[in-house]
Design a protein around this motif. Structure first.
Motif, PDB file in Angstrom:
ATOM      1  N   GLN A  97      85.818 106.119  57.780  1.00 34.00           N
ATOM      2  CA  GLN A  97      86.044 104.676  57.676  1.00 34.00           C
ATOM      3  C   GLN A  97      86.864 104.180  58.874  1.00 34.00           C
ATOM      4  N   ASP A  98      87.866 104.948  59.260  1.00 37.56           N
ATOM      5  CA  ASP A  98      88.684 104.571  60.412  1.00 37.56           C
ATOM      6  C   ASP A  98      87.866 104.576  61.700  1.00 37.56           C
ATOM      7  N   GLN A  99      86.893 105.472  61.793  1.00 37.87           N
ATOM      8  CA  GLN A  99      86.036 105.535  62.974  1.00 37.87           C
ATOM      9  C   GLN A  99      85.140 104.311  63.058  1.00 37.87           C
ATOM     10  N   GLU A 100      84.706 103.828  61.914  1.00 33.15           N
ATOM     11  CA  GLU A 100      83.838 102.658  61.865  1.00 33.15           C
ATOM     12  C   GLU A 100      84.611 101.379  62.178  1.00 33.15           C
ATOM     13  N   ASP A 101      85.855 101.304  61.758  1.00 33.64           N
ATOM     14  CA  ASP A 101      86.677 100.108  61.967  1.00 33.64           C
ATOM     15  C   ASP A 101      88.076 100.551  62.399  1.00 33.64           C
ATOM     16  N   PRO A 102      88.240 100.945  63.667  1.00 31.58           N
ATOM     17  CA  PRO A 102      89.526 101.501  64.121  1.00 31.58           C
ATOM     18  C   PRO A 102      90.702 100.530  63.992  1.00 31.58           C
TER      19      PRO A 102
END
Length: 107
Positions: A97-102
């Protein structure tokens, strides 16, 4: 370090843990019956067979109790590993999830 997806069969783990606990409980019950019925079973026994039975019964009960405890410990280990797998998967999903929306995680 980049988290990795977790492969863990939670249903199989829970079934294994349950079966181990059921087996341990059955073993404890069988040992209890054996000890409780000892005098009835052996009332007509005499000589070396009775002596051997009396001696072996103690070893059987001790060994059976150890085995039942080991089965219970194995079930606890399986359940602990299942919790670890869930936690690791949650970390992996959070990382995805963090990779998709840093910007959301502040990372």
């Amino acid at each position: 370090m980049t988290p990795r997806p977790v492969r863990f069969d939670h249903d199989a783990a829970e079934e294994a843990a349950n079966q181990l606990l059921v087996t341990a409980e059955s073993l404890v019950e069988a040992l209890s019956v054996l000890e409780a019925d000892r005098e009835v079973v052996t009332e007509d026994w005499q000589g070396r067979f009775r002596t051997t039975f009396d001696h072996e019964l103690g070893r059987t009960v001790l060994g059976g109790s150890f085995l039942a405890g080991t089965l219970q410990q194995m079930a606890a280990v399986i359940r602990a590993r299942a919790l670890q797998a869930k936690a690791a998967q949650a970390l992996y999903e959070q990382w995805l999830q963090d990779q998709e929306d840093p910007g959301v995680g502040g990372r």
